[in-house]
Design an enzyme around this catalytic site. Structure first.
Site, PDB file in Angstrom:
ATOM      1  N   CYS A   1     -32.933   6.597   1.988  1.00  0.00           N
ATOM      2  CA  CYS A   1     -33.476   5.235   2.091  1.00  0.00           C
ATOM      3  C   CYS A   1     -32.311   4.263   1.938  1.00  0.00           C
ATOM      4  O   CYS A   1     -31.147   4.665   1.969  1.00  0.00           O
ATOM      5  CB  CYS A   1     -34.601   4.996   1.079  1.00  0.00           C
TER       6      CYS A   1
ATOM      7  N   ASN B   1     -31.360   4.288  -2.431  1.00  0.00           N
ATOM      8  CA  ASN B   1     -31.551   5.552  -3.153  1.00  0.00           C
ATOM      9  C   ASN B   1     -32.040   5.348  -4.585  1.00  0.00           C
ATOM     10  O   ASN B   1     -31.647   6.069  -5.493  1.00  0.00           O
ATOM     11  CB  ASN B   1     -30.272   6.393  -3.118  1.00  0.00           C
TER      12      ASN B   1
ATOM     13  N   CYS C   1     -35.661   3.982  -4.873  1.00  0.00           N
ATOM     14  CA  CYS C   1     -37.126   3.922  -4.785  1.00  0.00           C
ATOM     15  C   CYS C   1     -37.706   5.064  -3.953  1.00  0.00           C
ATOM     16  O   CYS C   1     -38.217   6.033  -4.490  1.00  0.00           O
ATOM     17  CB  CYS C   1     -37.579   2.582  -4.207  1.00  0.00           C
ATOM     18  N   ARG C   2     -37.629   4.938  -2.643  1.00  0.00           N
ATOM     19  CA  ARG C   2     -38.326   5.870  -1.752  1.00  0.00           C
ATOM     20  C   ARG C   2     -37.701   7.253  -1.688  1.00  0.00           C
ATOM     21  O   ARG C   2     -38.401   8.266  -1.813  1.00  0.00           O
ATOM     22  CB  ARG C   2     -38.414   5.277  -0.338  1.00  0.00           C
ATOM     23  N   SER C   3     -36.394   7.334  -1.456  1.00  0.00           N
ATOM     24  CA  SER C   3     -35.792   8.663  -1.277  1.00  0.00           C
ATOM     25  C   SER C   3     -35.784   9.488  -2.564  1.00  0.00           C
ATOM     26  O   SER C   3     -36.054  10.695  -2.499  1.00  0.00           O
ATOM     27  CB  SER C   3     -34.406   8.578  -0.633  1.00  0.00           C
TER      28      SER C   3
ATOM     29  N   ASP D   1     -40.619  -0.389   1.785  1.00  0.00           N
ATOM     30  CA  ASP D   1     -39.733  -0.341   0.624  1.00  0.00           C
ATOM     31  C   ASP D   1     -40.398  -1.031  -0.567  1.00  0.00           C
ATOM     32  O   ASP D   1     -40.541  -2.252  -0.576  1.00  0.00           O
ATOM     33  CB  ASP D   1     -38.408  -1.020   0.964  1.00  0.00           C
TER      34      ASP D   1
END
Length: 164
Positions: free
Chosen positions: A8, A11, A13-15, A125
């Site tokens: 993401c 690095n 939140c999402r990933s 995001d």
């Protein structure tokens, strides 16, 4: 060893959420000796930091470990080290293509590309939206579909112990 890298923007939140969720699913399937996961960001703003508080909270609620996850930036070597490089959105995918062209045998795609008729093509995001619950729903679905695809493509056993 099949290696999956989730990417993401920063690095945090999402990933890292996808890394934790995916690793949890891999362990529950008993495939941790055949599949590993990591995560990275396009930028280096958060390198060395723990996942965002919102990501940690939702993973805690789901009893999913993030104990050894810290932010790092994508590096060109990742194209050699990973079998799958999975972006969280179209911008991440585009940024990855600017870093390096994918060598033969490396799959580069968005996580939602593995979901049939997804609600979203891109995972929003939550750093900007604050909606970690919704992002978790998308990540959980995408990770399951990605794992199912990997098991099928690599002829790995299913939960029942039979190949699909």
């Amino acid at each position: 060893m099949i290696k999956v890298l989730f990417v993401c923007l920063g690095n945090i939140c999402r990933s890292p959420m996808a890394e934790g969720v995916f690793r949890d699913k891999v362990v529950k399937e008993g495939l941790q000796h055949q599949i590993t996961a990591d995560s990275a960001g396009i930028g280096n703003w958060h390198s060395g930091k723990l996942p965002h508080e919102g990501t940690r909270e939702i993973l805690d609620q789901m009893a999913i470990s993030y104990a050894d996850i810290t932010a790092r930036q994508v590096r060109a070597q990742d194209w050699e080290d990973f079998t799958y490089i999975i972006a969280m959105d179209e911008n991440n995918l585009s940024d990855l293509s600017l870093i390096r062209e994918a060598p033969e045998g490396v799959t580069i795609a968005r996580l939602m590309d593995f979901v049939m008729d997804p609600r979203e093509a891109n995972i929003p995001d939550p750093y900007f939206t604050g909606n970690f619950d919704y992002v978790y729903e998308l990540v959980d679905l995408g990770c399951q579909q990605l794992l199912d695809k990997i098991k099928s493509d690599h002829h790995l056993p299913t939960r029942s112990g039979l190949n699909e």
